[in-house]
Scaffold this motif. Structure first.
Motif, mmCIF file in Angstrom:
data_model
loop_
_atom_site.group_PDB
_atom_site.id
_atom_site.type_symbol
_atom_site.label_atom_id
_atom_site.label_comp_id
_atom_site.label_asym_id
_atom_site.label_seq_id
_atom_site.Cartn_x
_atom_site.Cartn_y
_atom_site.Cartn_z
ATOM 1 N N ALA A 185 42.743 43.265 61.581
ATOM 2 C CA ALA A 185 44.098 43.096 60.882
ATOM 3 C C ALA A 185 43.672 42.788 59.382
ATOM 4 C CB ALA A 185 44.857 41.872 61.361
ATOM 5 N N VAL A 186 44.572 43.202 58.588
ATOM 6 C CA VAL A 186 44.396 42.459 56.974
ATOM 7 C C VAL A 186 44.523 41.053 57.062
ATOM 8 C CG1 VAL A 186 45.452 42.770 54.652
ATOM 9 C CG2 VAL A 186 45.584 44.814 56.475
ATOM 10 N N GLN A 187 43.846 40.737 56.357
ATOM 11 C CA GLN A 187 43.619 39.065 56.323
ATOM 12 C C GLN A 187 43.785 38.571 54.793
ATOM 13 O OE1 GLN A 187 40.649 37.080 58.660
ATOM 14 N NE2 GLN A 187 40.192 39.142 59.518
ATOM 15 N N TRP A 188 44.044 37.267 54.630
ATOM 16 C CA TRP A 188 44.098 36.767 53.194
ATOM 17 C C TRP A 188 42.689 36.021 52.847
ATOM 18 C CZ3 TRP A 188 47.580 38.141 50.214
ATOM 19 C CH2 TRP A 188 48.942 38.230 50.406
ATOM 20 N N ALA A 189 42.159 36.681 51.998
ATOM 21 C CA ALA A 189 41.024 35.815 51.298
ATOM 22 C C ALA A 189 41.426 34.887 50.431
ATOM 23 C CB ALA A 189 39.865 36.992 50.497
ATOM 24 N N CYS A 190 42.397 34.940 49.700
ATOM 25 C CA CYS A 190 43.121 34.070 48.852
ATOM 26 C C CYS A 190 44.540 34.012 49.158
ATOM 27 C CB CYS A 190 42.784 33.948 47.440
ATOM 28 S SG CYS A 190 41.068 33.704 46.925
ATOM 29 N N ARG A 191 45.054 33.174 50.032
ATOM 30 C CA ARG A 191 46.340 33.139 50.594
ATOM 31 C C ARG A 191 47.451 32.502 49.328
ATOM 32 N NH1 ARG A 191 48.850 32.616 55.376
ATOM 33 N NH2 ARG A 191 50.830 31.534 55.448
ATOM 34 N N PRO A 192 48.641 33.310 49.703
ATOM 35 C CA PRO A 192 49.703 32.892 48.551
ATOM 36 C C PRO A 192 50.257 31.451 48.619
ATOM 37 C CG PRO A 192 50.294 35.003 49.897
ATOM 38 C CD PRO A 192 49.198 34.376 50.361
ATOM 39 N N THR A 193 50.346 30.700 47.821
ATOM 40 C CA THR A 193 50.280 29.592 47.523
ATOM 41 C C THR A 193 51.394 28.898 46.362
ATOM 42 O OG1 THR A 193 48.534 28.552 46.287
ATOM 43 C CG2 THR A 193 48.185 28.819 48.679
ATOM 44 N N ALA A 194 51.762 27.789 46.419
ATOM 45 C CA ALA A 194 52.663 27.337 45.030
ATOM 46 C C ALA A 194 51.762 27.755 44.209
ATOM 47 C CB ALA A 194 53.149 26.015 45.480
ATOM 48 N N ALA A 195 50.379 27.101 44.203
ATOM 49 C CA ALA A 195 49.637 27.259 42.866
ATOM 50 C C ALA A 195 49.448 28.624 42.297
ATOM 51 C CB ALA A 195 48.440 26.523 43.349
ATOM 52 N N ASN A 196 49.260 29.626 43.227
ATOM 53 C CA ASN A 196 49.174 30.916 42.577
ATOM 54 C C ASN A 196 50.543 31.687 42.411
ATOM 55 O OD1 ASN A 196 49.656 31.939 45.170
ATOM 56 N ND2 ASN A 196 47.317 32.115 45.386
ATOM 57 N N ARG A 197 51.418 31.311 42.389
ATOM 58 C CA ARG A 197 52.899 31.890 42.583
ATOM 59 C C ARG A 197 53.140 32.753 41.232
ATOM 60 N NH1 ARG A 197 57.649 31.896 44.990
ATOM 61 N NH2 ARG A 197 56.930 30.376 46.054
ATOM 62 N N TRP A 198 52.406 32.223 39.992
ATOM 63 C CA TRP A 198 52.535 32.978 38.816
ATOM 64 C C TRP A 198 50.810 33.936 38.879
ATOM 65 C CZ3 TRP A 198 57.077 33.130 37.005
ATOM 66 C CH2 TRP A 198 57.680 32.015 37.075
ATOM 67 N N LEU A 199 51.277 35.116 38.538
ATOM 68 C CA LEU A 199 49.968 36.036 38.792
ATOM 69 C C LEU A 199 49.161 36.083 37.692
ATOM 70 C CD1 LEU A 199 51.556 39.025 40.928
ATOM 71 C CD2 LEU A 199 50.340 36.990 41.806
ATOM 72 N N PRO A 200 48.194 36.467 37.632
ATOM 73 C CA PRO A 200 47.078 36.653 36.522
ATOM 74 C C PRO A 200 47.654 37.849 35.876
ATOM 75 C CG PRO A 200 45.851 36.794 38.463
ATOM 76 C CD PRO A 200 47.193 36.420 38.881
ATOM 77 N N ASP A 201 46.996 38.088 34.713
ATOM 78 C CA ASP A 201 47.261 39.395 33.970
ATOM 79 C C ASP A 201 45.877 40.091 34.253
ATOM 80 O OD1 ASP A 201 46.711 41.278 31.569
ATOM 81 O OD2 ASP A 201 48.531 40.952 31.671
ATOM 82 N N ALA A 202 46.006 41.433 34.626
ATOM 83 C CA ALA A 202 44.620 42.327 34.811
ATOM 84 C C ALA A 202 43.528 41.897 34.016
ATOM 85 C CB ALA A 202 44.957 43.601 35.108
ATOM 86 N N GLU A 203 43.918 41.636 32.591
ATOM 87 C CA GLU A 203 42.902 41.587 31.532
ATOM 88 C C GLU A 203 42.004 40.293 32.025
ATOM 89 O OE1 GLU A 203 42.705 41.477 26.892
ATOM 90 O OE2 GLU A 203 44.734 41.447 27.593
ATOM 91 N N GLU A 204 42.785 39.158 32.572
ATOM 92 C CA GLU A 204 42.069 37.928 32.857
ATOM 93 C C GLU A 204 40.993 38.126 33.932
ATOM 94 O OE1 GLU A 204 44.909 34.695 33.304
ATOM 95 O OE2 GLU A 204 46.529 35.837 32.723
ATOM 96 N N ILE A 205 41.214 38.897 34.909
ATOM 97 C CA ILE A 205 40.187 39.098 35.939
ATOM 98 C C ILE A 205 39.399 40.249 35.928
ATOM 99 C CG2 ILE A 205 41.442 37.375 37.174
ATOM 100 C CD1 ILE A 205 42.200 39.878 39.104
ATOM 101 N N VAL A 206 39.688 41.194 35.019
ATOM 102 C CA VAL A 206 38.966 42.457 35.178
ATOM 103 C C VAL A 206 37.420 42.506 34.869
ATOM 104 C CG1 VAL A 206 39.261 43.391 33.018
ATOM 105 C CG2 VAL A 206 39.287 45.137 34.760
ATOM 106 N N SER A 207 37.187 41.562 34.015
ATOM 107 C CA SER A 207 35.749 41.515 33.728
ATOM 108 C C SER A 207 34.605 41.283 34.815
ATOM 109 C CB SER A 207 35.340 40.573 32.630
ATOM 110 O OG SER A 207 34.227 40.341 32.089
ATOM 111 N N PRO A 208 34.938 40.227 35.810
ATOM 112 C CA PRO A 208 34.052 39.691 36.657
ATOM 113 C C PRO A 208 34.372 40.847 37.918
ATOM 114 C CG PRO A 208 36.046 38.383 36.881
ATOM 115 C CD PRO A 208 35.920 38.922 35.427
ATOM 116 N N LEU A 209 35.502 41.469 38.093
ATOM 117 C CA LEU A 209 35.428 42.458 39.075
ATOM 118 C C LEU A 209 34.760 43.879 38.626
ATOM 119 C CD1 LEU A 209 39.291 42.428 39.810
ATOM 120 C CD2 LEU A 209 37.466 42.017 41.194
ATOM 121 N N ALA A 210 34.690 44.097 37.464
ATOM 122 C CA ALA A 210 33.957 45.176 36.735
ATOM 123 C C ALA A 210 32.574 44.906 36.847
ATOM 124 C CB ALA A 210 34.359 45.627 35.422
#
Length: 219
Positions: A185-210
């Motif tokens: 089954a698909v699982q959460w590596a980081c689950r939806p919580t009140a703390a991450n209700r506001w999503l990051p912009d791609a620009e904020e996380i694309v560097s470590p992903l790339a």
């Protein structure tokens, strides 16, 4: 069954078991305002598991749209979601991208490396899924699909050289606890919580992903 994978302190989320697909789909719509729609499911025919679409060679068994007009079927109403799943309680939970979120899709090994790096950088993460076919999907603000290629180029990477795909308008993701064939089954590596209700912009996380995808490419 819905589970999460605790790999970093950013992903310390308790496991949940026993959530029915209809209830979970309704909760995504009600609590996160995510559009959801029912997809195919796995069924057993003559003792052999197969996708409900009937294609024995299905590329996404049990986890793809069941109809061509799925985009118009997707709903952000918990009431409508419950009504849809009442007709097909075992249907997978699919969510269109390009509406309330886009998703950056990377190999699992690169995704876990990026998660650890993001934690050290104290970046704010949105929800992250981990799929049975060993992919991870990082939820970001809509519009990412249009700008991620340029962001990757500015970081010095030719986009075609990285196994990094952004899912936007016209695409979808499978949400936990959707089952993918016989792999799990698909699982959460980081689950939806009140703390991450506001999503990051791609620009904020694309560097470590790339960076993580680049390391995988060099291997």
């Amino acid at each position: 069954m819905e589970e999460t994978i605790g790999v970093t302190s950013a992903a310390q989320i308790p496991k949940q078991r026993g959530d029915a697909l209809p209830d979970t789909a309704a909760r995504y719509a009600e609590e996160r305002h995510w559009d959801v729609f029912p997809g195919t499911c796995m069924e057993t025919v003559d003792g052999v598991p197969r996708c409900s679409c009937g294609d024995t060679g299905c590329a996404e068994p049990g986890a793809h749209p069941a109809r061509e007009d799925w985009a118009t079927q997707a709903t952000g109403s918990a009431t409508v979601a419950r009504r849809l799943w009442a007709k097909q309680a075992t249907a997978s939970i699919l969510m269109p991208t390009g509406r309330t979120f886009d998703a950056i899709d990377v190999p699992e090994t690169a995704g876990f490396l990026a998660l650890a790096r993001m934690e050290r950088m104290e970046l704010t993460l949105g929800p992250v899924t981990c799929t049975p076919d060993r992919r991870m999907q990082f939820f970001v603000l809509p519009g990412a699909a249009a700008k991620v290629p340029d962001l990757v180029r500015k970081l010095g990477w030719p986009p075609a050289s990285l196994d990094l795909v952004t899912l936007g308008e016209g695409a979808y993701v499978a949400a936990p606890p959707t089952r993918f064939g016989t792999k799990g089954a698909v699982q959460w590596a980081c689950r939806p919580t009140a703390a991450n209700r506001w999503l990051p912009d791609a620009e904020e996380i694309v560097s470590p992903l790339a960076y993580a995808c680049g390391r995988e490419a060099r291997r």
